[in-house]
Design a protein around this motif. Structure first.
Motif, PDB file in Angstrom:
ATOM      1  N   LEU A   5      44.077  74.512  14.917  1.00 61.41           N
ATOM      2  CA  LEU A   5      44.581  72.494  15.244  1.00 61.41           C
ATOM      3  C   LEU A   5      45.983  72.124  14.537  1.00 61.41           C
ATOM      4  O   LEU A   5      46.618  71.573  15.694  1.00 61.41           O
ATOM      5  N   CYS A  23      45.458  63.188   5.723  1.00 55.26           N
ATOM      6  CA  CYS A  23      44.442  63.723   5.335  1.00 55.26           C
ATOM      7  C   CYS A  23      44.303  62.985   4.167  1.00 55.26           C
ATOM      8  O   CYS A  23      42.899  63.149   3.261  1.00 55.26           O
ATOM      9  N   MET A  40      42.157  69.621   2.320  1.00 52.31           N
ATOM     10  CA  MET A  40      41.347  69.327   3.562  1.00 52.31           C
ATOM     11  C   MET A  40      42.708  69.774   4.842  1.00 52.31           C
ATOM     12  O   MET A  40      42.519  70.078   5.896  1.00 52.31           O
ATOM     13  N   MET A  44      42.072  72.141   7.500  1.00 53.02           N
ATOM     14  CA  MET A  44      42.056  72.008   9.119  1.00 53.02           C
ATOM     15  C   MET A  44      42.503  71.939   9.850  1.00 53.02           C
ATOM     16  O   MET A  44      42.497  72.731  11.131  1.00 53.02           O
ATOM     17  N   ALA A  47      42.459  75.401  11.093  1.00 58.80           N
ATOM     18  CA  ALA A  47      40.456  75.679  11.857  1.00 58.80           C
ATOM     19  C   ALA A  47      40.794  76.294  13.404  1.00 58.80           C
ATOM     20  O   ALA A  47      41.200  75.313  14.156  1.00 58.80           O
ATOM     21  N   ARG A  49      38.438  75.106  16.357  1.00 56.85           N
ATOM     22  CA  ARG A  49      37.716  73.733  17.062  1.00 56.85           C
ATOM     23  C   ARG A  49      36.493  73.998  17.614  1.00 56.85           C
ATOM     24  O   ARG A  49      36.265  74.976  18.483  1.00 56.85           O
ATOM     25  N   MET A  82      40.044  67.710  16.913  1.00 63.30           N
ATOM     26  CA  MET A  82      39.825  68.117  15.885  1.00 63.30           C
ATOM     27  C   MET A  82      38.581  69.174  16.975  1.00 63.30           C
ATOM     28  O   MET A  82      37.676  70.402  16.348  1.00 63.30           O
ATOM     29  N   THR A 200      34.918  60.957  12.058  1.00 63.39           N
ATOM     30  CA  THR A 200      36.290  62.067  11.835  1.00 63.39           C
ATOM     31  C   THR A 200      36.409  62.478  10.117  1.00 63.39           C
ATOM     32  O   THR A 200      36.486  63.721  10.330  1.00 63.39           O
ATOM     33  N   ALA A 204      35.613  66.549   9.433  1.00 67.66           N
ATOM     34  CA  ALA A 204      36.474  66.905   8.889  1.00 67.66           C
ATOM     35  C   ALA A 204      35.976  68.102   7.763  1.00 67.66           C
ATOM     36  O   ALA A 204      36.282  68.902   6.917  1.00 67.66           O
ATOM     37  N   LEU A 207      34.972  70.611   9.263  1.00 70.99           N
ATOM     38  CA  LEU A 207      36.013  72.026   9.712  1.00 70.99           C
ATOM     39  C   LEU A 207      36.362  72.672   7.713  1.00 70.99           C
ATOM     40  O   LEU A 207      37.325  73.566   8.507  1.00 70.99           O
ATOM     41  N   THR A 208      36.310  71.609   6.948  1.00 69.71           N
ATOM     42  CA  THR A 208      36.965  72.216   5.720  1.00 69.71           C
ATOM     43  C   THR A 208      35.766  72.924   5.522  1.00 69.71           C
ATOM     44  O   THR A 208      36.193  74.474   4.671  1.00 69.71           O
TER      45      THR A 208
END
Lengths: 359, 138
Positions: A5, A23, A40, A44, A47, A49, A82, A200, A204, A207-208
């Motif tokens: 990302l 964040c 985070m 992220m 990460a 997507r 994301m 979001t 997040a 993804l985290t």
């Protein structure tokens, strides 16, 4: 699927500090400890997507509007960086058979891994004929798409609880996503419309930490729906002092006193408006002088009139003493007291009259 | 557009106490506790002001009590952020704004240096590449 990302963001001129700043704000909204913002951002940034398929059912597109018209395009728009948004009728360029093909391709290529976002309720009456896409009923499409989904996000009160389509007398037989799908993790993000940052935040978190956030008994992320509007309201101190606005233009209203007696549903409504606010943090309903409607609660439309004050428990003196001592605890107590009232109001289907509005 | 552009004013502003809720003073004790922790273990911490039931008057009161220190950092990243040291070293008043200048979040951060001020190693590496490019052009 592109690389991490942070590279995507860098190409768009979003610096690491911008991302960190975002964040930090996000983590604070999710009630995560301060260090989590940093963790985070790190996770992220690296990460990959996930594929997201977004299906609109019986809805007004207000949920999509809530997102796409949020005030910081680069930041709330980050949600679209994301994820790999593979199907969204309102936003995608493709139409007709091409669009359907895009969905099927995404479902096939990411089987078992994609996130499914739903906005809108699902009508069941007349074999689901009230809402169809490409000649197929919403029910049919939902079942097919849910099959290969890793998790489902029900965006908005309609998808989460049936919402306004389900309001009495529910002419289309509308139900929520969780009424139909029983074998997949479902996150409800209710609100009419829902707060964009909650979406979001859920992404997040996914993804985290690789998992969905902790949910409450109504399937909502606890981080955003853990407390009532009332508990986080800046007018709460006036409630504790027993200072209430009696009409919309009296001295109490001008002084910003509590709107409880004007029908505010804050004490029974779990949502993050009081902290996140709306329109880029400008204001929110209670700050602009109107009570909360309770739009993130099931059947809010049938809960008995927006301008009717929630009833107080039987013994107001005892309640006042409790409120003085435990503060938030009293909010919870009154919350329970009023949930049953909501149920009662729903079954009686009370009609709001002019008297109610002028009360 | 900022909110103050819209010409709204309160008619007949009621006189009297300007909205202190009494929620601000306990925060000073929490900050003190966090400063103690920073000194003992080096662990930074923060208080999220936008998540607490504080009136604008409460925030003014807190800001006035904590005062202004020697360092004021301004960060231009999708809107201006200010990270200002208060009169108590190690206690920072951090305000994040969006492009419209609206405050998106506000913290009291207790740290020797706020994390956001430090450069990330990956960014430093990119900076080094730029430097090497400059040198090769000499």
């Amino acid at each position: 699927m592109q690389g991490p990302l942070i590279d995507t963001l860098a190409r768009q001129g979003v610096s690491r500090r911008t991302f960190l700043k975002y964040c930090a704000t996000l983590a604070s909204m999710m009630a995560l400890p301060p260090a989590a913002g940093l963790a985070m951002a790190e996770a992220m940034a690296a990460a990959r997507r996930p594929s997201v398929i977004w299906l609109p059912f019986q809805e007004c597109t207000g949920c999509t509007e809530s997102f796409t018209r949020s005030h910081s395009p680069t930041l709330e728009g980050m949600i679209f960086d994301m994820i790999s948004l593979d199907y969204q009728e309102t936003l995608m360029a493709a139409a007709g058979h091409q669009a359907e093909e895009a969905r099927h391709t995404a479902m096939r290529d990411n089987a078992g891994k994609y996130l499914l976002v739903i906005d809108g309720s699902i009508p069941l009456d007349q074999g689901g004929a009230y809402s169809c896409i490409g000649g197929r009923s919403n029910l049919d499409i939902l079942k097919e798409a849910a099959e290969g989904a890793a998790a489902i996000i029900a965006m908005g009160t309609c998808a989460a609880y049936g919402g306004i389509p389900k309001a009495n007398p529910n002419p289309t037989g509308a139900v929520s996503v969780s009424d139909i799908v029983k074998d997949k993790p479902i996150v409800n993000i209710p609100g009419c419309p829902p707060i964009p940052v909650v979406m979001t935040g859920v992404l997040a978190h996914y993804l985290t930490f690789g998992s969905l956030p902790e949910l409450d008994d109504k399937g909502r992320p606890k981080a955003f729906f853990g407390e009532t509007i009332h508990d986080r309201c800046y007018r709460r101190p006036f409630y504790d002092q027993g200072k209430f606005a009696k009409t919309f233009d009296d001295e109490g209203a001008r002084r910003g006193w509590c709107l409880f007696e004007l029908g505010c549903k804050g004490p029974v409504t779990y949502n993050a408006c009081a902290t996140v606010k709306w329109n880029g943090g400008t204001s929110w309903p209670v700050e602009s002088g109107h009570g909360c409607l309770g739009c993130s609660e099931p059947d809010f439309w049938d809960a008995g009139g927006f301008y009717k004050a929630l009833s107080l428990p039987a013994d107001p003196l005892k309640f006042a003493a409790a409120a003085a001592v435990v503060g938030t605890g009293a909010g919870v107590a009154i919350g329970f007291a009023n949930r049953s009232k909501k149920g009662g109001a729903k079954s009686a289907h009370e009609t709001t009259t002019l008297d109610d509005l002028e009360k | 557009m900022k909110l103050d552009v819209i010409p709204i004013h309160v008619a007949d502003q009621p006189p009297g106490e300007p909205g202190l809720s009494g929620n601000a003073p306990p925060l000073l004790r929490e900050v003190a506790e966090q400063v103690r922790r920073l000194l003992e273990s080096g662990e930074p911490s923060a208080i999220d002001l936008s998540a607490l039931p504080l009136t604008p008057a409460d925030l003014d009161w807190l800001q006035e009590k904590l005062g202004a220190g020697e360092i004021a950092v301004t960060l231009q990243a999708s809107g201006e952020s200010t990270l200002n040291e208060t009169a108590c070293p190690g206690v920072w008043w951090v305000t994040h704004r969006n492009e419209q200048g609206v405050v998106t979040s506000q913290f009291i951060e207790v740290a020797f240096v706020p994390e956001l001020v430090k450069a990330h190693p990956a960014d430093v590496a990119i900076g080094l590449e730029t430097l090497e490019l400059l040198i090769s052009d000499l």
